[in-house]
Design a protein around this motif. Structure first.
Motif, PDB file in Angstrom:
ATOM      1  N   LEU C  45       0.894  -0.876   0.120  1.00  0.00           N
ATOM      2  CA  LEU C  45      -0.003  -0.177   0.567  1.00  0.00           C
ATOM      3  C   LEU C  45       1.441   1.199  -0.210  1.00  0.00           C
ATOM      4  CD1 LEU C  45      -3.473   0.499   2.005  1.00  0.00           C
ATOM      5  CD2 LEU C  45      -1.510   2.730   1.450  1.00  0.00           C
ATOM      6  N   VAL C  46       1.484   1.215   0.935  1.00  0.00           N
ATOM      7  CA  VAL C  46       2.538   2.755   1.360  1.00  0.00           C
ATOM      8  C   VAL C  46       3.471   2.738  -0.137  1.00  0.00           C
ATOM      9  CG1 VAL C  46       4.749   3.040   1.956  1.00  0.00           C
ATOM     10  CG2 VAL C  46       3.409   2.149   3.202  1.00  0.00           C
ATOM     11  N   ARG C  47       3.664   1.806  -0.674  1.00  0.00           N
ATOM     12  CA  ARG C  47       4.081   1.819  -2.519  1.00  0.00           C
ATOM     13  C   ARG C  47       3.493   1.666  -3.407  1.00  0.00           C
ATOM     14  NH1 ARG C  47       7.610  -0.811   1.051  1.00  0.00           N
ATOM     15  NH2 ARG C  47      10.229  -0.216   1.434  1.00  0.00           N
ATOM     16  N   LEU C  48       2.394   2.355  -3.236  1.00  0.00           N
ATOM     17  CA  LEU C  48       1.309   2.554  -4.276  1.00  0.00           C
ATOM     18  C   LEU C  48       1.456   3.925  -4.282  1.00  0.00           C
ATOM     19  CD1 LEU C  48      -0.725  -0.513  -3.952  1.00  0.00           C
ATOM     20  CD2 LEU C  48      -0.200   0.027  -6.228  1.00  0.00           C
ATOM     21  N   SER C  49       1.737   4.044  -2.664  1.00  0.00           N
ATOM     22  CA  SER C  49       1.313   5.469  -3.105  1.00  0.00           C
ATOM     23  C   SER C  49       1.968   6.599  -3.707  1.00  0.00           C
ATOM     24  CB  SER C  49       0.977   6.372  -1.618  1.00  0.00           C
ATOM     25  OG  SER C  49       1.433   5.800  -0.692  1.00  0.00           O
ATOM     26  N   ASN C  50       3.029   6.332  -3.559  1.00  0.00           N
ATOM     27  CA  ASN C  50       3.951   7.681  -4.261  1.00  0.00           C
ATOM     28  C   ASN C  50       4.470   6.911  -5.875  1.00  0.00           C
ATOM     29  OD1 ASN C  50       5.468   5.683  -3.696  1.00  0.00           O
ATOM     30  ND2 ASN C  50       7.311   7.364  -3.251  1.00  0.00           N
ATOM     31  N   ALA C  51       3.561   5.626  -6.400  1.00  0.00           N
ATOM     32  CA  ALA C  51       4.215   5.600  -7.274  1.00  0.00           C
ATOM     33  C   ALA C  51       4.914   4.553  -7.664  1.00  0.00           C
ATOM     34  CB  ALA C  51       4.024   6.727  -9.073  1.00  0.00           C
ATOM     35  N   LEU C  52       5.466   3.654  -6.532  1.00  0.00           N
ATOM     36  CA  LEU C  52       7.079   2.948  -6.965  1.00  0.00           C
ATOM     37  C   LEU C  52       6.258   1.997  -7.056  1.00  0.00           C
ATOM     38  CD1 LEU C  52       8.153   3.500  -3.120  1.00  0.00           C
ATOM     39  CD2 LEU C  52      10.053   3.764  -5.599  1.00  0.00           C
ATOM     40  N   LEU C  53       5.189   1.955  -6.843  1.00  0.00           N
ATOM     41  CA  LEU C  53       4.372   0.575  -8.064  1.00  0.00           C
ATOM     42  C   LEU C  53       2.840   1.064  -8.603  1.00  0.00           C
ATOM     43  CD1 LEU C  53       4.378  -2.333  -4.440  1.00  0.00           C
ATOM     44  CD2 LEU C  53       5.590  -2.245  -6.862  1.00  0.00           C
ATOM     45  N   SER C  54       2.460   0.680  -9.267  1.00  0.00           N
ATOM     46  CA  SER C  54       1.570   1.091  -9.709  1.00  0.00           C
ATOM     47  C   SER C  54       0.573  -0.323  -9.177  1.00  0.00           C
ATOM     48  CB  SER C  54       1.031   2.109 -11.732  1.00  0.00           C
ATOM     49  OG  SER C  54       1.790   0.994 -12.249  1.00  0.00           O
ATOM     50  N   PRO C  55      -1.240   0.391  -9.444  1.00  0.00           N
ATOM     51  CA  PRO C  55      -2.245  -0.902  -8.689  1.00  0.00           C
ATOM     52  C   PRO C  55      -2.498  -1.515 -10.205  1.00  0.00           C
ATOM     53  CG  PRO C  55      -2.820   1.631  -9.615  1.00  0.00           C
ATOM     54  CD  PRO C  55      -1.562   1.552  -9.100  1.00  0.00           C
ATOM     55  N   THR C  56      -3.109  -2.841  -9.879  1.00  0.00           N
ATOM     56  CA  THR C  56      -3.122  -3.335 -11.451  1.00  0.00           C
ATOM     57  C   THR C  56      -4.619  -3.903 -12.188  1.00  0.00           C
ATOM     58  OG1 THR C  56      -3.216  -5.381  -9.473  1.00  0.00           O
ATOM     59  CG2 THR C  56      -1.510  -5.682 -11.263  1.00  0.00           C
ATOM     60  N   SER C  57      -5.295  -2.938 -10.151  1.00  0.00           N
ATOM     61  CA  SER C  57      -6.617  -3.147 -10.968  1.00  0.00           C
ATOM     62  C   SER C  57      -7.245  -1.415  -9.993  1.00  0.00           C
ATOM     63  CB  SER C  57      -8.507  -3.373 -10.194  1.00  0.00           C
ATOM     64  OG  SER C  57      -7.485  -3.605  -8.941  1.00  0.00           O
ATOM     65  N   GLY C  58      -7.979  -0.880 -10.670  1.00  0.00           N
ATOM     66  CA  GLY C  58      -8.932   0.588  -9.640  1.00  0.00           C
ATOM     67  C   GLY C  58      -6.907   1.564  -9.803  1.00  0.00           C
ATOM     68  N   ARG C  59      -7.932   2.171  -8.653  1.00  0.00           N
ATOM     69  CA  ARG C  59      -7.258   4.100  -9.634  1.00  0.00           C
ATOM     70  C   ARG C  59      -6.297   4.433  -7.949  1.00  0.00           C
ATOM     71  NH1 ARG C  59      -7.800   9.274 -12.349  1.00  0.00           N
ATOM     72  NH2 ARG C  59      -9.475   9.553 -10.925  1.00  0.00           N
ATOM     73  N   VAL C  60      -5.059   5.138  -7.872  1.00  0.00           N
ATOM     74  CA  VAL C  60      -5.083   5.943  -6.550  1.00  0.00           C
ATOM     75  C   VAL C  60      -3.857   7.181  -7.489  1.00  0.00           C
ATOM     76  CG1 VAL C  60      -2.850   5.792  -4.863  1.00  0.00           C
ATOM     77  CG2 VAL C  60      -3.714   4.209  -5.830  1.00  0.00           C
TER      78      VAL C  60
END
Lengths: 276, 265, 271
Positions: C45-60
């Motif tokens: 979750l943490v890494r999704l919040s600053n674009a280190l990862l991008s979600p496979t579904s949904g949107r951040v």
């Protein structure tokens, strides 16, 4: 005869970088069955003391004896084992069994692997399950216990541990505490920590260090009778303990003080019922 | 834990030498080295020694630290001295004689000359790293390498790699020391047996050292990503290194002075 | 605002999703605590919040910018500061000020402005005067505060801290917590991942993750007031909270929330 340290002092060479702490005139005795808790803040000298007890540092004054002999002497090789902070960062072998067997093999024991399996069982890691596994794939608590087994496998009569539960979650800490409790049947255990709360119940002796000197030394009960020196060393008693001490001071007849909130609640309620 | 005293490690004090631009310092060191090798008499060495002494004084680096590197050279110095001074029969003028071997006066003079030169070279060059932070050094290097960027060399990235390597040297040294102590406590011996056995003894230190280093590298890469590192392009610098008049003056005067001294003396 | 809308994430090759159907948000000046056992998806979750990862579904999204939009990545990371558990491993510079300057340098900030930001950031975390200090001459707590300063120098609107106190002693931990609290007063939204509820008793909200889904979204008070629920979520409550609860059930009128030793003793002796 115990692991005995008398009048230990240690001064580092001058000109060394900061972060190193001297120890002055510290005496400790540890017997099989003991749990000695050495508490202190960062920079109190507690890690230095542990290394002195393990014979890894040579004291500038005073002496350490293991069952009457100097540490490092032939007869005492393996008698004192030390577990450093985050010992799981020392794993190197392909299997946990091979890693744990490293110590006994170095000591030339005839069956290092059997020693390893006994040690794994002692920390509640089933040797047939965990022995063949890679030490790098274990959970935090498992890895910590595996690393402690590495010290136990050397057949130590005295086990010294630096912050044995640091960084673990509640389950991991519980498992490590249980392993150490079981180990006391065979050896004397010394735990060095900046947060001794979880070891106060059952400690045979509590030593508080401040700036390399002993600020308090005695049983947990003696500590509860007069915690001023302990608190003066920058250490705080757990809130649960302080509640019981305050209640006692206000006249509630409490027989013993514990850090366990459930037990504490029970004895507090009982004492309250009595006094009403 | 004991911090290993890495030789030549930056000494954070304020001095005119510290504030000098890294490139100017590099130029002066180059001239110093050139001059030192050109000098062929003890008078020349004396002048260079005086120069080193003055700079050490001005830099406010404690002399004990400034010359610490020299101690590490002990064996090389002794070897240099002996290699020149010892002579087999028949030789010119022998000072001391022990069977067929003796100490030759001319050789001893040459030996001392070379030894002193090595000491001065060491003391002089270590002043660069003692008074310049690794980042200033790598920035300086990057700037000196700049012509290479035109040829497609990733100079910014090379400089960053150097910086990170320098940054993690003390960390890795501490870690290695910690692991050696920890494995010794489990009965490991690093000083017994054949060469192969000794090398093998380091496996329990090297494996965790590398495992931990890879973990560090991963964390560091994440940290750099999170802090928007995207190569050298478009980066600015806290200390934008600009060669001031003072830097140029020091570079030119000292540079010419040192080389000329070397040629003349 | 950092907004997770029905976010799922699956690591390549993994059989199960690390996160599924997660909807959460962090506002500026808000302190949100994120708890949950190991492997519950906190780090993802943490890494999704600053674009280190991008979600496979949904949107951040971060202030309206989608983290899946490659052109927005650097603007997002400038807005969302990030610090990790191990203080040592995230320090790039060889002296403190160079490390704090690293972010602004990457953003192309002018040197004079970097100087100002570096000094302000060090001051904000209580490290004024440490400009020239080398990282290995700092305590672990000081290193972690240096990392916070490094994030602050980028002038972020949010800071995500992934178990920042896990490796610290009590003094270092208290100092880091104080520094993080300071950020909130400067208007920075903080997402604080931790194992210790004690660290975040003053949070505006607590999120608890369990096997990749949000199992609790409420106030710390709700958790403290309902030990059974906390236990069920795998959250370890402070021992004094458990004591207070047990006493309450035994008929002692202990004040609600997180009472001090004195308050509990007082309640015991009244009656």
């Amino acid at each position: 005869m115990p692991l005995l340290a008398e009048g230990l002092s240690y001064t580092y060479e001058t000109g060394r970088a900061s972060g190193v702490v001297a120890v002055r005139d510290v005496s400790v005795g540890v017997d099989v069955g003991d749990l000695v808790v050495i508490a202190g803040t960062t920079g109190s000298g507690k890690s230095t003391l542990l290394r002195l007890l393990a014979g890894l540092l040579v004291p500038t004054a005073g002496s350490v004896t293991v069952d009457g002999v100097a540490p490092g002497a032939r007869e005492t090789r393996g008698a004192v084992s030390i577990v450093f902070q985050n010992p799981e960062t020392q794993f190197f072998a392909e299997t946990l069994r091979a890693d744990v067997a490293f110590g006994p093999r170095n000591l030339g024991r005839p069956e290092p692997e059997a020693d390893a399996d006994r040690a794994l069982a002692a920390v509640n890691l089933d040797p047939s399950v965990y022995g063949p596994r890679s030490p790098f794939g274990l959970s935090g608590g498992e890895a910590r216990r595996g690393a402690i087994a590495g010290a136990l496998a050397m057949g130590a009569r005295y086990l010294l541990l630096d912050e044995p539960t640091a960084g673990l979650d509640a389950d991991g800490r519980r498992a490590v505490r249980a392993a150490l409790r079981a180990e006391r049947a065979r050896s004397g255990v010394v735990v060095v920590t900046h947060d001794p709360a979880e070891f106060l119940d059952g400690a045979s002796q509590v030593i508080a260090l401040a700036e390399g000197e002993v600020a308090f030394s005695g049983t947990a009960d003696a500590l509860y009778d007069d915690p001023s020196a302990y608190e003066g060393a920058g250490l705080a008693l757990p809130v649960v303990v302080r509640v019981q001490l305050l209640a006692r001071r206000r006249g509630l007849p409490l027989a013993r003080v514990t850090v366990d909130p459930g037990l504490a609640a029970r004895s507090l309620l009982a004492a309250r019922g009595e006094s009403l | 834990m004991r911090v290993p005293s890495t030789f030549g490690q930056y000494v954070p004090v304020d001095s005119p030498v510290h504030t000098l631009d890294a490139r100017a310092k590099m130029g002066v060191i180059a001239a110093f080295t050139l001059g030192l090798f050109l000098a062929d008499g003890f008078l020349g060495l004396a002048v260079f020694a005086a120069a080193v002494a003055v700079v050490v004084r001005v830099s406010r680096v404690p002399a004990r630290i400034a010359f610490r590197g020299v101690r590490a050279l002990g064996l090389i110095l002794v070897f240099t001295l002996l290699a020149h001074a010892l002579r087999w029969e028949p030789a010119t003028v022998m000072l001391v004689r022990l069977g067929p071997i003796g100490i030759d006066a001319e050789g001893l003079r040459t030996g001392i000359f070379f030894a002193v030169r090595i000491v001065l070279l060491m003391a002089g060059t270590s002043l660069l790293t003692l008074t310049t932070t690794p980042v200033q050094l790598t920035d300086g290097l990057e700037s000196v390498m700049r012509p290479g960027a035109a040829l497609g060399l990733p100079t910014g990235e090379i400089a960053m790699m150097l910086t990170i390597a320098l940054r993690f040297i003390p960390t890795t040294a501490q870690e290695a020391e910690r692991l050696i102590i920890a494995q010794s406590a489990r009965g490991a011996r690093f000083d017994e047996g054949s060469l192969v056995a000794r090398v093998r003894a380091y496996v329990p230190v090297l494996v965790p050292l590398f495992v931990n280093l890879f973990r560090r590298a991963e964390d560091l890469a994440t940290a750099m990503d999170a802090r928007c590192y995207r190569g050298g392009e478009g980066r600015t610098r806290l200390h934008a290194a600009v060669m001031t008049v003072r830097d140029w003056l020091v570079l030119l005067l000292c540079g010419i002075g040192l080389v000329v001294t070397g040629i003349v003396l | 605002m950092v907004v997770f809308e029905n976010v799922g994430f699956r690591y390549p090759g993994a059989r199960t999703a690390a996160l599924e159907g997660v909807s959460v948000s962090v506002r500026p000046a808000e302190l949100v605590a994120l708890l949950g056992p190991n492997g519950s998806g906190k780090s993802t979750l943490v890494r999704l919040s600053n674009a280190l990862l991008s979600p496979t579904s949904g949107r951040v999204t971060v202030d309206g910018m989608d983290t899946a939009d490659e052109d927005a990545v650097w603007d997002i990371r400038e807005r969302v500061g990030f610090i990790q558990q191990n203080p040592e491993n995230q320090i790039v510079g060889t002296i403190a000020e160079e490390d704090v300057a690293f972010g602004p340098e990457n953003l192309g900030v002018a040197p004079a402005e970097i100087r100002v930001r570096v000094d302000e950031a060090l001051e904000a975390v209580g490290l004024a005067g440490f400009q020239r200090r080398e990282p290995h001459m700092l305590s672990e707590g000081q290193k972690q505060r240096l990392a916070i300063a490094g994030a602050l120098a980028m002038r972020p609107a949010y800071l995500v801290a992934d178990e920042p106190t896990a490796m610290l002693d009590p003094v270092g931990r208290a100092d880091v917590l104080r520094a993080l609290r300071g950020l909130r007063h400067q208007g920075v939204g903080v997402l604080h991942v931790t194992h210790h509820l004690e660290d975040v008793l003053d949070a505006d909200r607590v999120l608890v993750l369990a096997s990749g889904a949000v199992a609790f979204d409420g106030t710390p008070g709700e958790l403290v007031g309902d030990p059974e629920r906390a236990l069920g979520l795998g959250i370890e409550l402070p021992a004094e909270v458990l004591l207070a609860d047990a006493l309450r059930r035994g008929g002692v009128r202990v004040p609600a929330g997180h009472p001090s030793a004195e308050e509990i003793a007082e309640a015991l002796c009244l009656s």
